[in-house]
Write an enzyme that holds these catalytic residues in place. Sequence first.
Site, short mmCIF file in Angstrom:
data_model
loop_
_atom_site.label_atom_id
_atom_site.label_comp_id
_atom_site.label_asym_id
_atom_site.label_seq_id
_atom_site.Cartn_x
_atom_site.Cartn_y
_atom_site.Cartn_z
N HIS A 159 0.83 -1.21 0.00
CA HIS A 159 0.00 0.00 0.00
C HIS A 159 0.86 1.25 0.00
O HIS A 159 0.70 2.14 -0.86
CB HIS A 159 -0.91 -0.01 1.23
CG HIS A 159 -1.64 1.29 1.46
ND1 HIS A 159 -2.98 1.44 1.19
CD2 HIS A 159 -1.22 2.50 1.94
CE1 HIS A 159 -3.35 2.67 1.48
NE2 HIS A 159 -2.29 3.33 1.94
N GLU A 160 1.79 1.34 0.95
CA GLU A 160 2.57 2.57 1.09
C GLU A 160 3.48 2.80 -0.11
O GLU A 160 3.59 3.93 -0.61
CB GLU A 160 3.39 2.53 2.39
CG GLU A 160 2.56 2.43 3.66
CD GLU A 160 1.60 3.59 3.87
OE1 GLU A 160 1.76 4.63 3.19
OE2 GLU A 160 0.68 3.46 4.69
N TYR A 174 -3.78 14.69 -3.12
CA TYR A 174 -4.16 13.98 -1.89
C TYR A 174 -5.26 14.75 -1.16
O TYR A 174 -5.16 15.08 0.02
CB TYR A 174 -2.94 13.77 -1.00
CG TYR A 174 -3.13 12.63 -0.02
CD1 TYR A 174 -3.22 11.31 -0.46
CD2 TYR A 174 -3.19 12.88 1.34
CE1 TYR A 174 -3.38 10.27 0.42
CE2 TYR A 174 -3.35 11.83 2.25
CZ TYR A 174 -3.45 10.54 1.78
OH TYR A 174 -3.60 9.49 2.67
N GLU A 183 -5.74 6.92 -2.33
CA GLU A 183 -5.75 5.89 -1.29
C GLU A 183 -6.29 4.56 -1.82
O GLU A 183 -5.77 3.49 -1.47
CB GLU A 183 -6.60 6.36 -0.11
CG GLU A 183 -5.86 7.23 0.87
CD GLU A 183 -4.74 6.48 1.58
OE1 GLU A 183 -4.94 5.31 1.95
OE2 GLU A 183 -3.67 7.07 1.75
N ASP A 243 -12.80 12.38 4.63
CA ASP A 243 -11.41 11.96 4.69
C ASP A 243 -11.10 10.99 3.54
O ASP A 243 -11.91 10.12 3.22
CB ASP A 243 -11.13 11.28 6.04
CG ASP A 243 -9.67 10.89 6.19
OD1 ASP A 243 -9.31 9.78 5.75
OD2 ASP A 243 -8.89 11.69 6.74
#
Length: 515
Positions: A159-160, A174, A183, A243
């Site tokens: 993911h990162e 973002y 994301e 978010d």
Amino acid sequence: MACRWTSTSCTRVTGTGNGVTVGQVSIETTQTAGGYPLTDAAHGGTIVYDSYDSPQLNPRQNARAFSKTTNSWGNGTSSSRESAAVDASYGLAKTWDYYKNSFNRSGIRNDGRGAPAYVHVDTGLLNAFYDDNCFCMYFGDGSSQNSNTPVTAVDVAGHEMSHGVTAATANLNYSGESGGLNEATSDIFGTMVEFSADNTDDPGDYYIGKKLHMSGGYLRRIDNPAADGRSLSCWNSGAGSVDVHLSSGIGNHLFYLAAEGTGAKTIGGRSHTGTTCNNDTFAGIGKDKAAAVWYRALSTYMTSTTNYAGARTATLQAAADLYGTNSQERYLVSKAWAAVSVGTALPDPGTGTPTPSPSTPTPSPTTPPSGNALANGSFEQGTGGWTQSDSIITNSSLQAARDGSWYAWMMGYGADAVESLSQSNIAVPSTGAPKLTFWLKVSTQESGSAAYDTLKVNVNGTTLATYSNANASSGYVLKTVDLSAYKGQTVRLEFAGTEDTYLSTIFLLDAIAIG
């Protein structure tokens, strides 16, 4: 790959590791005169550091690279600081392998470089994060909320690091819906890395972070994002105001439905639900095809401000590129978008058998500049127009281009190796005295005039020129090859490199032209 990434004397070796989340695994390390640094020469020279609880705002403050006199690492628990390092090294290698094997992408930035990784960042840090400013990956040790389990699971690493892929491609903002797509992209490819790793201690599924001992059993669910009571499973007009970790659920849900379709399933030993926002039912195209569509959309059609409606357009175009405009794959992707309340489904083109998964799509050749029959001879459009046997075309700062930022780096392994860089269907001019010109820089550890390592220029399989370690130069030198014998013909140009067992020679190519 031998140690092309450094001039230090080193040997690539395989060690054994016992990680907190990955269990017992093999990891790639390096052997030097002083022992075994936890440096992965097989994956761009990735180095794993112990942050020694450096604060999150300065995680490299106290860092030291892991190194020891034996090549066995960790004990499977947090009592050994090496255990989290095993997780990190393994996860980053599996992320590299997934992108390389699936999309021929060599490293996160596609430049052959590994990203430094730091474990044991701060104290009580229930987080992992990627920093594109330093091309670094950081892992916390968890907190009491997850039984102090290091945040080093394979899907978390995938993911990162995928944030870096996004930064190097669409560079999605973002914030707003673009941030949700950012994301979602990381969740999608982190999940695909987990499936690709095929680790029996962590079987593939659509639960993000299931190995982190979270109270709910996961960080997020791709199959049913709203199960956490916060994430969005369906698009609404307020999606850009929440978010990004919550609005990512729309993209996650879309991907799951496109890959697996509707209905209940057990995947990786866990229950998954394929519910929709419109009560539709349909089959999926398979996770590999869905990932291929998403990657092509991300790397070819999405931009920094793409929203969910734009992502639908991008993925439908990508599906058309890969499988055809009237393919079932494209139709089912449109069904999945409609199922998360983004657009409507396309007309059913029929129930033909879906086509096989594609090989990595070849970029369309860039239109050659005036007077050059070659496409992208300067490499400033990346790999467009060229076929390479390995990650040869690069903008790595380890060497310098003659012009611009991109160039071709061939050989330099210091071991038996062959490489090829080629372009086909080149129309050699039918008038004048056509020629091939290019700039070549040769750096070598060899000595003397014997040709140990060579670079051959082949046209239609015939060698027209050969260069070797004996042609070493301090800078780029212009080379010219007569192509009069091929006047008016369509040819295939190949640069073929060969290196022997001992000492390395690097051949750098730039500004190649035929005219």
